[in-house]
Write a protein that holds these residues in place. Structure first.
Motif, mmCIF file in Angstrom:
data_model
loop_
_atom_site.group_PDB
_atom_site.id
_atom_site.type_symbol
_atom_site.label_atom_id
_atom_site.label_comp_id
_atom_site.label_asym_id
_atom_site.label_seq_id
_atom_site.Cartn_x
_atom_site.Cartn_y
_atom_site.Cartn_z
ATOM 1 N N GLU A 239 0.760 -1.375 0.113
ATOM 2 C CA GLU A 239 0.152 -0.065 0.222
ATOM 3 C C GLU A 239 0.648 1.247 0.128
ATOM 4 O O GLU A 239 0.723 2.498 -0.340
ATOM 5 C CB GLU A 239 -0.533 -0.218 1.506
ATOM 6 N N TYR B 147 -3.173 2.581 11.269
ATOM 7 C CA TYR B 147 -2.302 2.120 10.341
ATOM 8 C C TYR B 147 -0.901 3.114 10.689
ATOM 9 O O TYR B 147 -1.337 3.925 11.308
ATOM 10 C CB TYR B 147 -2.544 2.661 8.902
ATOM 11 N N THR C 290 0.576 4.863 8.626
ATOM 12 C CA THR C 290 0.389 6.563 8.501
ATOM 13 C C THR C 290 -1.399 7.045 9.482
ATOM 14 O O THR C 290 -1.771 6.424 9.008
ATOM 15 C CB THR C 290 0.803 7.034 7.453
ATOM 16 N N VAL D 73 -7.711 3.591 14.390
ATOM 17 C CA VAL D 73 -8.768 3.152 13.788
ATOM 18 C C VAL D 73 -9.523 2.682 14.305
ATOM 19 O O VAL D 73 -10.842 3.313 14.386
ATOM 20 C CB VAL D 73 -8.651 2.233 12.368
ATOM 21 N N SER E 84 -21.152 3.820 8.584
ATOM 22 C CA SER E 84 -21.017 4.970 8.244
ATOM 23 C C SER E 84 -19.074 4.835 7.800
ATOM 24 O O SER E 84 -18.565 4.207 7.658
ATOM 25 C CB SER E 84 -21.094 6.718 7.887
ATOM 26 N N THR E 85 -18.993 5.633 6.282
ATOM 27 C CA THR E 85 -17.924 5.409 5.630
ATOM 28 C C THR E 85 -16.483 5.530 5.742
ATOM 29 O O THR E 85 -17.019 6.872 7.530
ATOM 30 C CB THR E 85 -18.263 6.100 4.220
ATOM 31 N N GLY E 86 -15.317 4.826 6.383
ATOM 32 C CA GLY E 86 -14.623 5.464 7.018
ATOM 33 C C GLY E 86 -14.325 4.427 8.513
ATOM 34 O O GLY E 86 -13.936 4.940 9.506
ATOM 35 N N ALA E 87 -15.480 4.226 8.571
ATOM 36 C CA ALA E 87 -15.817 3.556 10.307
ATOM 37 C C ALA E 87 -14.625 2.338 10.983
ATOM 38 O O ALA E 87 -14.856 2.264 11.825
ATOM 39 C CB ALA E 87 -17.414 2.463 10.246
ATOM 40 N N GLY E 88 -14.008 1.531 9.847
ATOM 41 C CA GLY E 88 -13.272 1.039 9.908
ATOM 42 C C GLY E 88 -13.723 -0.227 9.859
ATOM 43 O O GLY E 88 -13.457 -1.833 10.206
ATOM 44 N N LYS E 89 -14.929 -0.723 9.091
ATOM 45 C CA LYS E 89 -14.804 -2.226 9.053
ATOM 46 C C LYS E 89 -14.328 -2.432 8.201
ATOM 47 O O LYS E 89 -13.564 -3.597 8.151
ATOM 48 C CB LYS E 89 -16.571 -1.310 7.455
ATOM 49 N N THR F 36 -11.193 -2.738 7.652
ATOM 50 C CA THR F 36 -9.570 -2.194 8.583
ATOM 51 C C THR F 36 -9.912 -4.105 9.372
ATOM 52 O O THR F 36 -9.024 -4.603 9.427
ATOM 53 C CB THR F 36 -9.768 -1.315 9.333
ATOM 54 N N LYS G 86 -9.405 -6.685 6.900
ATOM 55 C CA LYS G 86 -8.202 -6.857 6.906
ATOM 56 C C LYS G 86 -7.497 -7.351 7.926
ATOM 57 O O LYS G 86 -6.472 -8.271 7.654
ATOM 58 C CB LYS G 86 -7.514 -5.506 6.321
ATOM 59 N N TYR H 250 -3.034 -7.206 8.134
ATOM 60 C CA TYR H 250 -2.403 -6.907 9.266
ATOM 61 C C TYR H 250 -2.194 -7.208 10.993
ATOM 62 O O TYR H 250 -3.148 -8.140 10.666
ATOM 63 C CB TYR H 250 -3.456 -4.942 9.364
ATOM 64 N N GLU I 143 -18.105 -6.125 0.949
ATOM 65 C CA GLU I 143 -18.838 -5.111 -0.509
ATOM 66 C C GLU I 143 -18.360 -6.269 -1.306
ATOM 67 O O GLU I 143 -18.807 -5.196 -2.474
ATOM 68 C CB GLU I 143 -17.923 -3.637 -0.815
ATOM 69 N N HIS J 61 -22.764 -2.192 2.403
ATOM 70 C CA HIS J 61 -23.968 -1.037 1.755
ATOM 71 C C HIS J 61 -25.159 -1.302 1.563
ATOM 72 O O HIS J 61 -26.412 -0.847 1.969
ATOM 73 C CB HIS J 61 -24.055 0.094 1.162
HETATM 74 N N1 LIG Z 1 -3.986 1.896 3.973
HETATM 75 C C1 LIG Z 1 -4.163 2.871 5.307
HETATM 76 N N2 LIG Z 1 -3.407 3.562 5.536
HETATM 77 C C2 LIG Z 1 -4.040 4.859 6.508
HETATM 78 N N3 LIG Z 1 -5.281 4.908 6.498
HETATM 79 C C3 LIG Z 1 -6.222 3.606 5.972
HETATM 80 C C4 LIG Z 1 -5.660 2.948 5.299
HETATM 81 N N4 LIG Z 1 -7.007 2.480 4.929
HETATM 82 C C5 LIG Z 1 -7.920 2.773 5.745
HETATM 83 N N5 LIG Z 1 -7.383 4.135 6.471
HETATM 84 C C6 LIG Z 1 -8.260 4.325 7.141
HETATM 85 O O1 LIG Z 1 -8.748 4.328 8.089
HETATM 86 C C7 LIG Z 1 -10.251 4.851 8.875
HETATM 87 C C8 LIG Z 1 -10.892 3.412 8.222
HETATM 88 O O2 LIG Z 1 -10.476 2.461 7.004
HETATM 89 P P1 LIG Z 1 -11.461 1.298 6.598
HETATM 90 O O3 LIG Z 1 -11.214 1.470 5.218
HETATM 91 O O4 LIG Z 1 -11.791 0.338 7.547
HETATM 92 O O5 LIG Z 1 -13.379 2.454 6.165
HETATM 93 P P2 LIG Z 1 -14.753 2.273 6.205
HETATM 94 O O6 LIG Z 1 -15.355 1.825 7.495
HETATM 95 O O7 LIG Z 1 -14.028 0.268 5.624
HETATM 96 O O8 LIG Z 1 -14.848 2.547 5.438
HETATM 97 P P3 LIG Z 1 -15.885 2.036 3.746
HETATM 98 O O9 LIG Z 1 -17.643 1.577 3.711
HETATM 99 O O10 LIG Z 1 -15.651 3.478 2.961
HETATM 100 O O11 LIG Z 1 -15.182 0.767 2.768
HETATM 101 C C9 LIG Z 1 -10.147 5.774 7.435
HETATM 102 O O12 LIG Z 1 -10.114 7.208 8.145
HETATM 103 C C10 LIG Z 1 -8.827 5.793 6.317
HETATM 104 O O13 LIG Z 1 -8.615 6.634 6.122
#
Ligand SMILES: Nc1ncnc2c1ncn2[C@@H]1O[C@H](COP(=O)(O)OP(=O)(O)OP(=O)(O)O)[C@@H](O)[C@H]1O
Ligand SMILES: [Mg+2]
Length: 617
Positions: free
Chosen positions: A145, A386, A388, A392, A411-416, A418, A421, A427, A539, A570
């Motif tokens: 990544e 992460y 950087t 999360v 919602s988007t960015g909630a950490g789903k 993550t 993974k 990770y 998804e 979603h």
């Molecule tokens: N590879 C990465 N490196 C750094 N930060 C990351 C990385 N992947 C995701 N993030 C951050 O971690 C947080 C959670 O991301 P994640 O992908 O788990 O969200 P999500 O719930 O799956 O969102 P979505 O519904 O949009 O898929 C976000 O704030 C995102 O910016």
């Protein structure tokens, strides 16, 4: 798409600041541990020790045969010609035969050198490319990544290529130059100590010139290697994202950016050539001064009778040969610097260790009891950030009993994703543990983990090969009947049979192109065939259209049956097949319960569900 946009917003300046090479590209190259570059070169050449020694020997013999020439001339002048006057032809004939012999040996050894050295460098490069591929493939998702595939391509093409130049031409130059410096100096000293010492003294300024060139060119070549990588990265990124690029009319901006990168490359190259030119001019100046001095002094001594004419003639011939290879030394230094910069980058890459390491004491999972393949999943006080960015998952606890299907919404960015993974062990948690049937994922043998947990994502990736091969990616031993059975269960059999060659259709060829939704079905069939204990769908149904929904639900039911499943969706209709729903916000579970229970309540999920229902009518 966001990444394409942000990458392109960097202003693309034209050439005027080309001096500050590298400002426009990512300098986050991997640090190379001290000594790693030398160790890499040694490890590449070690298996070929014998051949390398043979090369050195061949070159030594070649040098001796070449350097014998002027000695023969001196002998001819000082002994052969006087003897000839006395009608004694032996010495001159000996000189002629000696010359012919030496030429033959020189030619033969050149041929031998080319043969052996091409074997050596082909083997070394084959080995190096293989290592880069294997190593990069083994590195964790986390690494990929950060480090783009374009840079990996640059490492295994342009950087390997510059090493090839060093090994094929450069090495011969270096060994040749060193041997001729040493042998000629010895000859000169032996012929006449005074003249020889003067020649040897001239090595001091030459050495200083070499050092100066090395210092300056080293920096330039490191920059050049990054610049080429940046050009390749930009190229790959643009072509991979050609749809958004054209949709958003990014071409002019991309052109300007690309031209900037290209110019940086040209600038570093040009500066390196300039350094090379300075070196060549400086070294010729030194050489000519030395030759002039030696010849003048030698002529004076011949005139005053303290030096034989033949000796002076041989000395002048040797001097020409002594300074001849200096330009070639420049070429060698050039390819050496370029290869050293490349090798250092490669060594930096090879020094990376997977951030998700294999266990030192791998464990197997207990045998499955019962007819269902599911296993229990536990997140035990997991925290995750992460490399950087902020945390999360602040502190995550979750137990999913074997066989349960959990839908995760939020919602988007909630950490789903993550969460997904971490469960697939792309990770490792920053703190806490993820357990599969009580075993920490970090202790699990890798094949066991790959068999146990399978993740299907939105972008169901197809590898080059046939549809059948793509379905069997996770289960290479599967028979054709099993593959078809899986496809039938998913509802993919009909469209696959309609392809030009059915299951044997090449997905990269004409007619083998299948839609995004069809790709996802292939992804499902792949997961079903792999038969994991835990299945994660992130998804994974997003590309399937509404009319296909019924079929999708059936496919999901089939795939999920009896397994432990985490379904991130979603689409709320997918949620209805779950035993349990988790609503996530900011890395925390804010609601947890059976779908019917949550819908009946007054929480977030109830609100989402109501809105969705209304949108349908
Ligand atoms: N590879 C990465 N490196 C750094 N930060 C990351 C990385 N992947 C995701 N993030 C951050 O971690 C947080 C959670 O991301 P994640 O992908 O788990 O969200 P999500 O719930 O799956 O969102 P979505 O519904 O949009 O898929 C976000 O704030 C995102 O910016
Ligand atoms: Mg996601």
């Amino acid at each position: 798409m966001t990444s394409t946009t942000t990458a392109d917003t960097a202003p693309a300046e034209p050439t005027e600041d080309a001096g500050s090479a590298g400002d426009r590209f990512d300098r986050d190259d991997l640090p190379t541990p001290p000594g790693a570059t030398g160790a890499l070169l040694r490890s590449l050449l070690r298996p070929m020790r014998a051949r390398v020694a043979l090369i050195a020997l061949v070159l030594l013999v070649q040098q001796l045969s070449v350097q014998a020439g002027p000695l023969l001339v001196a002998y001819a002048i000082d002994s052969g010609v006087p003897a000839f006057r006395d009608a004694e032809y032996g010495p001159l004939i000996a000189v002629a035969v000696g010359y012919a012999l030496c030429s033959a040996v020189a030619g033969g050894t050149q041929y031998a050198f080319v043969r052996v050295s091409s074997l050596v460098n082909q083997d070394a490069l084959l080995d190096l490319r293989g290592r880069i591929f294997r190593h990069a493939q083994a590195l964790s998702v986390d690494f990929h990544e950060r480090y783009t595939s374009g840079r990996l391509i640059s490492r295994s093409t342009t950087d390997v290529e510059s090493l090839r130049e060093l090994l094929s031409e450069g090495l011969q130059e270096l060994i040749g130059v060193v041997l001729s410096f040493v042998s000629i100096s010895l000859m000169l000293l032996w012929l006449d100590f005074g003249l020889g010492s003067l020649a040897v003294l001239s090595f001091v300024p030459l050495y200083l010139l070499v050092r100066r060139f090395q210092r300056r060119a080293g920096v330039l070549y490191a920059e050049r290697s990054s610049a080429i990588a940046a050009v390749i990265v930009k190229f790959a990124e643009t072509m991979n994202g050609i749809r958004p690029v054209q949709a958003f009319r990014r071409e002019p901006v991309n052109d300007a950016h690309f031209e900037g990168l290209n110019n940086t490359h040209r600038w570093t190259n040009g500066s390196a050539m300039l350094e090379m030119g300075r070196y060549v001019v400086g070294s010729r100046l030194v050489a000519n001064t030395a030759v002039a001095g030696i010849v003048l002094w030698g002529a004076y001594r011949v005139a005053s009778g303290t030096l034989a004419l033949g000796v002076l003639a041989a000395a002048v011939l040797y001097l020409r040969r002594l300074y001849d290879p200096i330009d070639r030394l420049g070429m060698f230094l050039n390819s050496y610097q370029s290869a050293a910069a490349s090798l250092e980058k490669i060594a930096g890459l090879l020094a990376q260790t997977p951030s998700v390491p294999e266990p030192s004491d791998p464990r197997e999972l207990p045998a499955l009891t019962g007819e269902h393949p599911g296993r229990e999943v536990v997140f035990d006080q997991v925290r995750f950030a992460y490399r950087t960015g902020g945390e999360v998952l602040p502190r995550f606890d979750l137990t999913v009993p074997a066989g349960q299907t959990v839908a995760v919404v939020g919602s988007t960015g909630a950490g789903k994703s993550t969460l997904a993974k971490l469960l697939a062990r792309f990770y490792d948690p920053t703190d806490g543990r993820v357990l599969l049937d009580g075993t920490d994922l970090r202790d699990l043998a890798v094949p066991e983990l790959r068999r146990g947990v399978v993740m299907v994502t939105q972008e169901a990736f197809l590898f080059s090969g046939t549809v059948a091969e793509n379905i069997a990616i996770g289960s290479p031993d599967a028979t054709r009947a099993e593959i078809e059975q899986a496809a039938k269960a998913i509802g993919a059999h009909d469209f696959i049979s309609a392809l030009p060659d059915g299951y044997d259709t090449d997905v990269r060829k004409r007619g083998g192109r299948i839609s995004a939704g069809q790709r996802q079905l292939v992804g499902f069939a792949r997961a079903l065939l792999a038969n994991p204990a835990v299945l994660i769908l992130d998804e994974a149904t997003s590309s399937l259209d509404i009319p296909g929904e019924q079929a999708v639900q059936r496919a999901m039911d089939t795939v999920l049956h009896g397994r432990t499943a985490v379904v991130i969706a979603h689409r709320l209709s997918t949620v209805e097949i779950a035993d349990r729903v988790l609503v996530m916000e900011h890395g925390r579970i804010v609601e947890d319960g059976a779908p019917a229970e949550l819908i009946a309540g007054t929480g977030r999920f109830a609100g989402l569900h109501r809105a969705w229902r209304e949108s349908l009518t």
